[in-house]
Structures are given as structure tokens and as C-alpha cells.
Design a protein around this motif. Structure first.
Motif, PDB file in Angstrom:
ATOM      1  N   PRO A 201       0.810  -1.218   0.000  1.00  0.00           N
ATOM      2  CA  PRO A 201       0.000   0.000   0.000  1.00  0.00           C
ATOM      3  C   PRO A 201       0.846   1.271   0.000  1.00  0.00           C
ATOM      4  CG  PRO A 201       0.040  -0.956   2.181  1.00  0.00           C
ATOM      5  CD  PRO A 201       0.723  -1.939   1.275  1.00  0.00           C
ATOM      6  N   MET A 202       0.318   2.308  -0.621  1.00  0.00           N
ATOM      7  CA  MET A 202       0.979   3.606  -0.589  1.00  0.00           C
ATOM      8  C   MET A 202       1.019   4.154   0.832  1.00  0.00           C
ATOM      9  SD  MET A 202      -0.227   7.120  -2.424  1.00  0.00           S
ATOM     10  CE  MET A 202      -1.493   7.374  -1.181  1.00  0.00           C
ATOM     11  N   LEU A 203      -0.085   4.001   1.555  1.00  0.00           N
ATOM     12  CA  LEU A 203      -0.190   4.461   2.936  1.00  0.00           C
ATOM     13  C   LEU A 203      -0.559   3.278   3.819  1.00  0.00           C
ATOM     14  CD1 LEU A 203      -0.298   6.627   5.116  1.00  0.00           C
ATOM     15  CD2 LEU A 203      -2.655   7.113   4.444  1.00  0.00           C
TER      16      LEU A 203
ATOM     17  N   ARG B  22      11.681   3.345   8.531  1.00  0.00           N
ATOM     18  CA  ARG B  22      11.529   3.048   7.105  1.00  0.00           C
ATOM     19  C   ARG B  22      10.278   3.690   6.514  1.00  0.00           C
ATOM     20  NH1 ARG B  22       8.156  -1.693   6.556  1.00  0.00           N
ATOM     21  NH2 ARG B  22       7.534  -2.467   8.599  1.00  0.00           N
ATOM     22  N   HIS B  23       9.332   4.135   7.373  1.00  0.00           N
ATOM     23  CA  HIS B  23       8.122   4.806   6.899  1.00  0.00           C
ATOM     24  C   HIS B  23       8.233   6.323   7.006  1.00  0.00           C
ATOM     25  CE1 HIS B  23       6.066   1.094   6.332  1.00  0.00           C
ATOM     26  NE2 HIS B  23       5.909   0.804   7.606  1.00  0.00           N
ATOM     27  N   SER B  24       9.460   6.841   7.158  1.00  0.00           N
ATOM     28  CA  SER B  24       9.595   8.275   7.404  1.00  0.00           C
ATOM     29  C   SER B  24       9.086   9.114   6.247  1.00  0.00           C
ATOM     30  CB  SER B  24      11.058   8.622   7.702  1.00  0.00           C
ATOM     31  OG  SER B  24      11.890   8.292   6.604  1.00  0.00           O
ATOM     32  N   GLY B  25       9.245   8.632   5.005  1.00  0.00           N
ATOM     33  CA  GLY B  25       8.781   9.404   3.857  1.00  0.00           C
ATOM     34  C   GLY B  25       7.277   9.568   3.849  1.00  0.00           C
ATOM     35  N   ILE B  26       6.545   8.472   4.019  1.00  0.00           N
ATOM     36  CA  ILE B  26       5.087   8.550   3.975  1.00  0.00           C
ATOM     37  C   ILE B  26       4.548   9.223   5.240  1.00  0.00           C
ATOM     38  CG2 ILE B  26       4.662   6.254   4.968  1.00  0.00           C
ATOM     39  CD1 ILE B  26       2.706   7.991   2.130  1.00  0.00           C
ATOM     40  N   ALA B  27       5.219   9.025   6.398  1.00  0.00           N
ATOM     41  CA  ALA B  27       4.786   9.717   7.615  1.00  0.00           C
ATOM     42  C   ALA B  27       4.955  11.220   7.462  1.00  0.00           C
ATOM     43  CB  ALA B  27       5.585   9.216   8.821  1.00  0.00           C
ATOM     44  N   SER B  28       6.084  11.629   6.884  1.00  0.00           N
ATOM     45  CA  SER B  28       6.292  13.048   6.606  1.00  0.00           C
ATOM     46  C   SER B  28       5.238  13.567   5.644  1.00  0.00           C
ATOM     47  CB  SER B  28       7.691  13.263   6.021  1.00  0.00           C
ATOM     48  OG  SER B  28       7.857  14.584   5.574  1.00  0.00           O
ATOM     49  N   ALA B  29       4.888  12.750   4.646  1.00  0.00           N
ATOM     50  CA  ALA B  29       3.873  13.162   3.675  1.00  0.00           C
ATOM     51  C   ALA B  29       2.513  13.348   4.341  1.00  0.00           C
ATOM     52  CB  ALA B  29       3.773  12.129   2.556  1.00  0.00           C
ATOM     53  N   VAL B  30       2.133  12.431   5.234  1.00  0.00           N
ATOM     54  CA  VAL B  30       0.861  12.571   5.949  1.00  0.00           C
ATOM     55  C   VAL B  30       0.861  13.850   6.782  1.00  0.00           C
ATOM     56  CG1 VAL B  30      -0.599  11.576   7.750  1.00  0.00           C
ATOM     57  CG2 VAL B  30       0.378  10.098   5.994  1.00  0.00           C
ATOM     58  N   ASN B  31       1.947  14.081   7.502  1.00  0.00           N
ATOM     59  CA  ASN B  31       2.060  15.276   8.321  1.00  0.00           C
ATOM     60  C   ASN B  31       1.932  16.540   7.473  1.00  0.00           C
ATOM     61  OD1 ASN B  31       2.878  16.749  10.827  1.00  0.00           O
ATOM     62  ND2 ASN B  31       4.698  17.220   9.629  1.00  0.00           N
TER      63      ASN B  31
END
Length: 505
Positions: A251-253, A386-395
């Protein structure tokens, strides 16, 4: 990589300057809006779209961009985003009509969406755990200053040169960031990601956010069929997105991120905090010019105390949150921000700057500075590295969505529609209503922070295990205790549970 090293300072500088361009452009245009309206026309709707076209694409595309960042490389997506952003800025500066300006702002937002997740994810992936919170604090504080410095910079450029200059400033800054990123920033990605981009998830997320933003913007004209249709499309797409992500093999997210109450609560706080900031920046500088009679330069200069407070206090607020936990700073910051908004609601035409405007900015700025760094650190600490990119994107998506909601909904709730931005009396009557509403939301955020954020929230799940406590120096033992990172009981260091986060670090 160590923050104190020359390489670490270069990485921080590139990440901060890249994100600073995005935040600066989100606010620098506000002071130029009256000049843009006089030159290109378009009324309140045209000016709202000048702001919201940028924020809409930024918010709608940032989740797919975060996934691309984790998948194909954070530096690569960051650099591509800067290139697109700079090219779109040149188009904005050359726009001969309001329609073409809005179209160029859409493209500018798309470039910002590509670079934004990588900016913070690079820091999160490259720096060592004991430097990471300080690096995030510096990033949050300096980029917040970029958002707050927008009105003074916009006021100066509009008054001294032209509103077109607020877009041209991105060209030399962007060129420097591109060169420095290629030369100085190591590549990083999620080594566990398999498969390509989750195209169905990316399309549905974009449709859900874009539909919501469009409905909010157009709602100023009433509940028209277009507004109802956009809201229905947004809700349908959101439901379909959740179903697709739940059953996707890559999944993307990853929806398990939201099983963390800390991640969910901090994300909601980001939405509310940036809604308050977006509403203030949009309405406050317009109120100063139109109802209080300030020039563009005076209105921009009037907000300098906000910039100074963010610059001085954002990094210390991160250090305080690291020592005592984020719950108290987040709660106190939201209360102070709400109090500052209530003080703004008491400003009336004829009031002096030092007696009315400055105190409200001082209280609001202090609260905002206490909020920004702990929010960002809590979001990233609540997920695996390892999820820092998508977590940053959500934020970032929620932050931009908060600004979008404020710009679209606050004027509507306060009765500011049509030609309200051309009528000093109408704006003076609606401005206190808007600020009171924003204050109520800020106080609700304080309650949310106090009841849901833990004092040990800055201890990252799955963080690299540390050596035995008796092998650590006292300063590092204190750091680990504050950060919530468990000290290993084995006499030997335990291996990291994750592959190296960055190539070349």
C-alpha cells in the motif's frame, strides 16, 4: 551522520531551504494579493484560487509523492520537485491574467508536493537517532520562520518592485538547492518496499483530497450542485482508498500507521495548528491593509515579531519536549495560540500597533513556536524509520489541508464573500468572528494534546537498540531515558533491526 559534522550541516541546510521555498511561497503571496487583484482582477474568488490552487495540488499530491520518495529515493524526488517548483515560479511571474496565474500555481503546488516529503524524510533517514530530534527541531523552527517571514518579504517586494518579484525570488534560491542536493545529500529509500507505486491508492487519495479542497473553496458561493458533487466524490474516493489500502500487498499508505494513537493525535494537531497559521496569515495581513490602512510594506513588517519568535523559540521548544515529553509543550502552545487569536479578535480600526497588534502577535507567536517542533517530532517518532517518507507526507498533507480549510472556510463562516476584501467595514466586522472561531479550534487542540499525547511519545517504535546502560556515558543515558528509548540489558550492543537508512551516510 552527525548533525555537528560539516556533511550534516549541508544536509540540514538543503532540507531546510527546499522546504522553506514551499512555505515561503505559501505565505509571501498573501501580502501581494491586493496588488494582484488590482493588476489582474478576479475578485475574492480569483484571489482565493491564487492561494488555494497552490495549496490544493500540494495537499492532494503529497501522499503519492511521499510514497515515491520512499520507493525511488528521497533525494531524487526532492530534486525533481525543486526543478518543477522553480520552473512554475517563473511562469507565475510572467502570468498576464489571473487565469494563467492560477494555472501556474497549480504546477507550482505539484512541484512542492514532490519536494516536501523528501525534505523531512532525508533528515529522519540520514541522521543518527541521538541527533535526529535536534535536527528535526532545527528544521521545524527554520522552516516555520520561512512561513512567517513571507508577509514581510512579500510586502517589501510588492512595494519596492512588483508582485511578480515574490515569484522570481525562487529562481536563484532553487538553483542553489538543486546543486547542493546533488553534491551534498546522500540518497535514501525504504529498503523493504517491494513493487512499484500503488497507482489505485495514489489516484484515490489525490481525488479525495482534491474533491474536499474544491468543495471548501467553492462553498463560498453556497451549496451549489458543484459543491455537493465535489463533496460526494471526495467521500466516495476516501472510502475506496481505505478499502484499497487495506487489501493491497504494497500500500501507498500503510493503514497500520494509524493504529498508533500518538501518530493519529499528532497528525490531527498538525491539521489544527497549520489551519490557525493559515487563517491568520491570509486574513490578518489583509485586515491590516484594507481595514487598518497599512501599506503592503507596513503590513508585512508588522508581522516580523511572529518571525522573530519562531526563530528564537522553535528549537528550544524541541529541546524542552525532548526533556519532559511533548504533552505539556503541545497543550500549553495550543492554549497560548488560542489566546493570541482572541486578542486579534479585539483589534479594531484606529487601534495602535503597539497597544493592540503587537501583543496579539506576541502571544500567538509564542504558542505557535511551542507547537511546531514537538508536533513534527512526535509524528516521526511514532512510526518506524523506514516509513519516514510517507509519515512526513501525511504530516505535510494534513498541514496543507489545514491551511486550505482555513483559507476556504474562515471567510465563509465570518460572512466574508463577494467583494468583502474591497470593503474596509465589512472586513473589519468579519475579522473578529473568524479569529474567535480559530481560537475555539485551537483550544480544542489543547484538550486533544493533553488527553492523547504521552510524555514518552518521542521514543520511536523499533528504534535501533542501544548498548548496555553501563557502557553508555551519563549524558547519553539521560538522553535515552528522556527520549523513551529502552536501554539494552545485554553487555553487548544489539544489532539494528533495520538495514542502513541512507546510502553514503
Amino acid at each position: 551522520m552527525r548533525l555537528a559534522s560539516a556533511a550534516g550541516r549541508w544536509v540540514l541546510a538543503v532540507a531546510v531551504l527546499g522546504e522553506a521555498m514551499v512555505l515561503l511561497e505559501a505565505t509571501v503571496v498573501n501580502v501581494a494579493l491586493p496588488a494582484i487583484g488590482r493588476d489582474l482582477g478576479g475578485g475574492v474568488t480569483g484571489l482565493q484560487w491564487t492561494l488555494n490552487a497552490y495549496v490544493l495540488t500540494l495537499a492532494a499530491l503529497i501522499l503519492p509523492a511521499g510514497s515515491l520518495s520512499d520507493l525511488y529515493g528521497r533525494r531524487r524526488m526532492f530534486t525533481l520537485g525543486v526543478v518543477a517548483f522553480v520552473a512554475a515560479s517563473a511562469l507565475c511571474a510572467a502570468a498576464p491574467t489571473i487565469q494563467l496565474l492560477v494555472a501556474a500555481r497549480f504546477v507550482q503546488g505539484a512541484g512542492g508536493a514532490l519536494l516536501t516529503p523528501g525534505s523531512l524524510a532525508i533528515i529522519d533517514a540520514v541522521f543518527r537517532p541521538d541527533d535526529r530530534t535536534r535536527a528535526i527541531g532545527a528544521w521545524a523552527g527554520l522552516t516555520a520562520v520561512a512561513a512567517a517571514v513571507g508577509p514581510p518579504v512579500g510586502g517589501y517586494l510588492t512595494g519596492a518592485l512588483s508582485w511578480r518579484a515574490v515569484f522570481l525570488i525562487n529562481l536563484p534560491l532553487g538553483a542553489f538547492v538543486i546543486i547542493a542536493a546533488v553534491a551534498r545529500v546522500p540518497e535514501s529509500r525504504d529498503p523493504t518496499r517491494a513493487g512499484g507505486l500503488d497507482l489505485p491508492g495514489a489516484a484515490l487519495a489525490t481525488l479525495a483530497i482534491a474533491g474536499l479542497c474544491f468543495a471548501l473553496i467553492q462553498a463560498s458561493g453556497g451549496l451549489t450542485p458543484a459543491v455537493i458533487a465535489a463533496a460526494a466524490v471526495s467521500l466516495t474516493a476516501a472510502g475506496a482508498f481505505a478499502a484499497v489500502e487495506r487489501h493491497s500487498s504494497h500500500p501507498m499508505l500503510p493503514l497500520e500507521l494509524f493504529r498508533s494513537r500518538q501518530f493519529t493525535s499528532a497528525s490531527v494537531l498538525a491539521l489544527v495548528t497549520y489551519a490557525a497559521l493559515g487563517g491568520v496569515i491570509f486574513l490578518f495581513v489583509a485586515f491590516l491593509q484594507i481595514s487598518l490602512g497599512y501599506t503592503a510594506l507596513q503590513a508585512g513588517a508588522a508581522t516580523l515579531p511572529l518571525t522573530i519568535l519562531l526563530l528564537l523559540l522553535s528549537s528550544p521548544s524541541g529541546a524542552i519536549a525532548q526533556r519532559i515529553g511533548p504533552r505539556i509543550p503541545l497543550t500549553a502552545g495550543a492554549v497560548l495560540a488560542g489566546a493570541g487569536l482572541l486578542l486579534m479578535a479585539r483589534i479594531h480600526p484606529g487601534d495602535s500597533y503597539f497597544a493592540a497588534v503587537l501583543p496579539s502577535l506576541a502571544v500567538f507567536g509564542t504558542g505557535l513556536a511551542a507547537l511546531i517542533t514537538p508536533i513534527t517530532a512526535t509524528v516521526l517518532a511514532s512510526v518506524d524509520a523506514r516509513h519516514s517518507g510517507i509519515a512526513s507526507a501525511v504530516n505535510n498533507a494534513l498541514s496543507r489541508l489545514g491551511q486550505m480549510i482555513a483559507v476556504a472556510a474562515l471567510p465563509l463562516a465570518a460572512g466574508l464573500s463577494g467583494n468583502a476584501f474591497e470593503d474596509p467595514a465589512t472586513l473589519a466586522a468579519g475579522f473578529p468572528v473568524a479569529m474567535t472561531i480559530a481560537a475555539g479550534v485551537s483550544f480544542a487542540a489543547a484538550l486533544l494534546a493533553w488527553t492523547t499525547i504521552r510524555d514518552d511519545a518521542l521514543g520511536r517504535p523499533g528504534a535501533e537498540a542501544q548498548p548496555a546502560a553501563n557502557e553508555l556515558p551519563p549524558s547519553l543515558q539521560r538522553h535515552c531515558a528522556v527520549a523513551g528509548t529502552p536501554l539494552a540489558t545485554s553487555p553487548k550492543p544489539q544489532p539494528s533491526s533495520h538495514p542502513p537508512a541512507a546510502e553514503g551516510s
